[in-house]
Design a protein around this motif. Sequence first.
Motif, PDB file in Angstrom:
ATOM      1  N   GLY A 267       0.737  -1.125   0.007  1.00  0.00           N
ATOM      2  CA  GLY A 267      -0.009   0.058   0.045  1.00  0.00           C
ATOM      3  C   GLY A 267       0.586   1.078   0.076  1.00  0.00           C
ATOM      4  O   GLY A 267       0.234   2.392   0.108  1.00  0.00           O
ATOM      5  N   ILE A 268       2.174   1.243  -0.125  1.00  0.00           N
ATOM      6  CA  ILE A 268       2.955   2.362  -0.295  1.00  0.00           C
ATOM      7  C   ILE A 268       2.729   3.069  -1.884  1.00  0.00           C
ATOM      8  O   ILE A 268       2.729   2.481  -2.699  1.00  0.00           O
ATOM      9  N   GLU A 269       2.575   4.351  -1.561  1.00  0.00           N
ATOM     10  CA  GLU A 269       2.236   5.097  -2.673  1.00  0.00           C
ATOM     11  C   GLU A 269       3.763   5.334  -3.566  1.00  0.00           C
ATOM     12  O   GLU A 269       4.836   5.504  -2.733  1.00  0.00           O
ATOM     13  N   PRO A 270       3.488   5.427  -4.947  1.00  0.00           N
ATOM     14  CA  PRO A 270       4.620   5.424  -5.514  1.00  0.00           C
ATOM     15  C   PRO A 270       5.719   6.638  -5.273  1.00  0.00           C
ATOM     16  O   PRO A 270       6.876   6.574  -5.173  1.00  0.00           O
ATOM     17  N   MET A 271       4.978   7.684  -5.035  1.00  0.00           N
ATOM     18  CA  MET A 271       5.945   9.025  -4.765  1.00  0.00           C
ATOM     19  C   MET A 271       6.418   8.859  -3.417  1.00  0.00           C
ATOM     20  O   MET A 271       7.451   9.668  -2.873  1.00  0.00           O
ATOM     21  N   ALA A 272       5.845   8.051  -2.510  1.00  0.00           N
ATOM     22  CA  ALA A 272       6.547   7.896  -1.348  1.00  0.00           C
ATOM     23  C   ALA A 272       7.875   7.114  -1.379  1.00  0.00           C
ATOM     24  O   ALA A 272       9.000   7.606  -0.754  1.00  0.00           O
ATOM     25  N   ALA A 277      13.813   7.371  -2.074  1.00  0.00           N
ATOM     26  CA  ALA A 277      14.641   6.768  -2.675  1.00  0.00           C
ATOM     27  C   ALA A 277      15.819   7.941  -3.296  1.00  0.00           C
ATOM     28  O   ALA A 277      16.860   7.956  -3.400  1.00  0.00           O
ATOM     29  N   VAL A 278      15.094   8.946  -3.726  1.00  0.00           N
ATOM     30  CA  VAL A 278      16.013  10.140  -4.347  1.00  0.00           C
ATOM     31  C   VAL A 278      16.634  11.038  -3.168  1.00  0.00           C
ATOM     32  O   VAL A 278      17.896  11.286  -3.442  1.00  0.00           O
ATOM     33  N   LEU A 279      15.713  11.312  -2.160  1.00  0.00           N
ATOM     34  CA  LEU A 279      16.487  12.169  -1.320  1.00  0.00           C
ATOM     35  C   LEU A 279      17.320  11.824  -0.279  1.00  0.00           C
ATOM     36  O   LEU A 279      18.054  12.520   0.152  1.00  0.00           O
ATOM     37  N   VAL A 280      16.998  10.611   0.348  1.00  0.00           N
ATOM     38  CA  VAL A 280      17.849  10.156   1.486  1.00  0.00           C
ATOM     39  C   VAL A 280      19.221   9.964   0.898  1.00  0.00           C
ATOM     40  O   VAL A 280      19.634   9.743  -0.214  1.00  0.00           O
ATOM     41  N   GLY A 281      20.218  10.495   1.812  1.00  0.00           N
ATOM     42  CA  GLY A 281      21.571  10.527   1.615  1.00  0.00           C
ATOM     43  C   GLY A 281      22.142  11.685   0.669  1.00  0.00           C
ATOM     44  O   GLY A 281      23.248  11.620  -0.165  1.00  0.00           O
ATOM     45  N   THR A 282      21.326  12.506   0.569  1.00  0.00           N
ATOM     46  CA  THR A 282      21.700  13.634  -0.071  1.00  0.00           C
ATOM     47  C   THR A 282      21.650  15.047   0.872  1.00  0.00           C
ATOM     48  O   THR A 282      21.432  14.808   2.026  1.00  0.00           O
ATOM     49  N   SER A 283      21.907  16.235   0.352  1.00  0.00           N
ATOM     50  CA  SER A 283      21.821  17.403   1.005  1.00  0.00           C
ATOM     51  C   SER A 283      20.516  17.885   1.302  1.00  0.00           C
ATOM     52  O   SER A 283      20.189  18.671   2.133  1.00  0.00           O
ATOM     53  N   GLU A 284      19.334  17.335   0.529  1.00  0.00           N
ATOM     54  CA  GLU A 284      17.980  17.746   0.991  1.00  0.00           C
ATOM     55  C   GLU A 284      17.559  16.871   2.013  1.00  0.00           C
ATOM     56  O   GLU A 284      17.784  15.695   2.152  1.00  0.00           O
ATOM     57  N   ASN A 285      16.541  17.460   2.851  1.00  0.00           N
ATOM     58  CA  ASN A 285      15.829  16.983   3.744  1.00  0.00           C
ATOM     59  C   ASN A 285      14.773  15.903   2.854  1.00  0.00           C
ATOM     60  O   ASN A 285      14.141  16.208   1.958  1.00  0.00           O
ATOM     61  N   VAL A 286      14.833  14.621   3.417  1.00  0.00           N
ATOM     62  CA  VAL A 286      13.857  13.731   3.167  1.00  0.00           C
ATOM     63  C   VAL A 286      12.509  14.235   3.401  1.00  0.00           C
ATOM     64  O   VAL A 286      11.914  14.435   4.594  1.00  0.00           O
ATOM     65  N   ALA A 287      11.344  14.456   2.518  1.00  0.00           N
ATOM     66  CA  ALA A 287      10.219  14.688   2.381  1.00  0.00           C
ATOM     67  C   ALA A 287       9.359  14.046   1.710  1.00  0.00           C
ATOM     68  O   ALA A 287       9.785  13.796   0.405  1.00  0.00           O
ATOM     69  N   ALA A 288       8.059  14.074   1.646  1.00  0.00           N
ATOM     70  CA  ALA A 288       7.051  13.565   0.993  1.00  0.00           C
ATOM     71  C   ALA A 288       6.843  14.558  -0.186  1.00  0.00           C
ATOM     72  O   ALA A 288       6.197  15.825  -0.085  1.00  0.00           O
ATOM     73  N   VAL A 289       7.315  14.492  -1.477  1.00  0.00           N
ATOM     74  CA  VAL A 289       7.093  15.291  -2.738  1.00  0.00           C
ATOM     75  C   VAL A 289       5.989  14.543  -3.492  1.00  0.00           C
ATOM     76  O   VAL A 289       5.971  13.439  -3.737  1.00  0.00           O
ATOM     77  N   PRO A 290       4.772  15.216  -3.622  1.00  0.00           N
ATOM     78  CA  PRO A 290       3.814  14.863  -4.398  1.00  0.00           C
ATOM     79  C   PRO A 290       3.992  14.439  -5.893  1.00  0.00           C
ATOM     80  O   PRO A 290       3.174  13.575  -6.250  1.00  0.00           O
ATOM     81  N   THR A 291       4.827  15.122  -6.429  1.00  0.00           N
ATOM     82  CA  THR A 291       5.102  14.862  -8.061  1.00  0.00           C
ATOM     83  C   THR A 291       6.313  14.486  -8.485  1.00  0.00           C
ATOM     84  O   THR A 291       7.205  15.099  -7.948  1.00  0.00           O
ATOM     85  N   MET A 292       6.486  13.812  -9.517  1.00  0.00           N
ATOM     86  CA  MET A 292       7.915  13.762 -10.047  1.00  0.00           C
ATOM     87  C   MET A 292       8.425  15.067 -10.717  1.00  0.00           C
ATOM     88  O   MET A 292       9.790  15.377 -10.403  1.00  0.00           O
ATOM     89  N   GLY A 293       7.628  15.917 -11.147  1.00  0.00           N
ATOM     90  CA  GLY A 293       8.146  17.315 -11.481  1.00  0.00           C
ATOM     91  C   GLY A 293       8.662  18.101 -10.399  1.00  0.00           C
ATOM     92  O   GLY A 293       9.724  18.478 -10.617  1.00  0.00           O
ATOM     93  N   ASN A 320       4.263   8.099   3.291  1.00  0.00           N
ATOM     94  CA  ASN A 320       3.151   7.576   2.776  1.00  0.00           C
ATOM     95  C   ASN A 320       1.694   8.449   3.225  1.00  0.00           C
ATOM     96  O   ASN A 320       0.914   8.689   2.621  1.00  0.00           O
ATOM     97  N   ARG A 321       1.638   8.530   4.653  1.00  0.00           N
ATOM     98  CA  ARG A 321       0.764   9.144   5.336  1.00  0.00           C
ATOM     99  C   ARG A 321       0.679  10.733   4.839  1.00  0.00           C
ATOM    100  O   ARG A 321      -0.496  11.063   4.689  1.00  0.00           O
TER     101      ARG A 321
END
Length: 457
Positions: A267-272, A277-293, A320-321
Amino acid sequence: MTVTVRFAPSPTGRIHIGNARTALFNWLFAMNNKGRFIQRFDDTDIARSKQEFSDAILYDLHWLGIFPDATEYQSRRFEIYDAAVERLKAAGVVYACYETPEELDLRRKVRRTRGLPPVYGREALALSPEQIAEYQADGRRPHWRFLLPNFSSDPLQPERTEVHWNDLVRGEETVDLASLSDPVLVREDGTYLYTLPSVVDDIEMGVSHVIRGDDHVTNTGVQIALFQALAAEPPVFGHHNLLTTASGEGLSKRTGALSIESLRESGIEPMAVASLAVLVGTSENVAAVPTMGELAERFDAPATSKSAAKFDPDELFVLNRTLLHHLPFAEAQDRLIVLGVSDDKAEPFWLAVRGNLDRLADAVSWWRILREGPQEKPEFSDGDRDFLGQAFDLLPEEPWSGTIWKDWTGKVREATGRKGKALFMPLRLALTGLPSGPELADLLPLMGREGTMARRP
């Protein structure tokens, strides 16, 4: 020049979130540069590669929001690799070797005992025609190695030879070719290992940037040499850090750990998945980003750390939540219809319950409660039962306004003297059967007076 990237897994299992990281890095880089994304299956291992895995990987990518511009299979391109090998043989940079795996292992052990690096010593270059004929008479078939350009005149006397490149992620990188064995390009049975097909395909397909995990850094030195041996300009290389579990364990397709399939089914959403997958281990904070754009706007390959990216799978459920709690009805509607949530109450229902969902499918249980009442009848004390009898007697007649919950509970408070938890908890249990959940001010109008009265204990 059109920026062209590729994602090139071996179809020997389901891809996991670590593989998805590589695919997403390439996809977002292509998006930001208006480039092309090639899905290439490195399926030269005929015994282990399966079409069902290729199909499953494409399905997983589509679910994530990745739609390749082209799909290629190495197993259908052997003639191209054969021609490349012949060119390399003609140039004298590929040579036949007859050692068995056991003999090679013994040589590596001997070199280690002498304090030498366990690289191949190029003994095959010193074989006489008579020795070669003897091996062939014994039925040995050669494997073929690429002669690394790490010597001045005598290949049996390698010397430090540095290959440099400006890595898209890691900055300046150097590999010493003298520290490496000549890679095997062709097995004894004539099939190809990873190295040659990958380079030939990158040339043939016009790949401008190769973005992959940092476990390939050493391979890059070899591949740059092979590009040059084939008279081709190497692409720009970028090596991102790998994902590991919080305890530092690597991910594997064989174990199915955190496979995209299993995450989707849980039940995990694709954007979760994409956000983590993209933001962990980068200088960006890991956050829920709603769109690929929006994720593409936050993606910056050079901002990736050089150390391994440890992540906690529980973060996926937090993301996901967050995504579900803000998911517009228009984006959820088709999926809700599949789940049976489809009448004129669907939109206000979704807006009422989405803030309480861990997974979108959890909406089904609240839909049942809305339409049928509590799924398990709650037990009440005599005092609460008397209180609820009074409360339901005070339920206003319809039509109801948007303030019906406030109006009703206000009358109940005045009549019974109850307030706070003593007032609201028995009402919530009677209406939903659960001690917590969506705001009853939102649910009550959807139940209607008849539906509400049907829940009277």
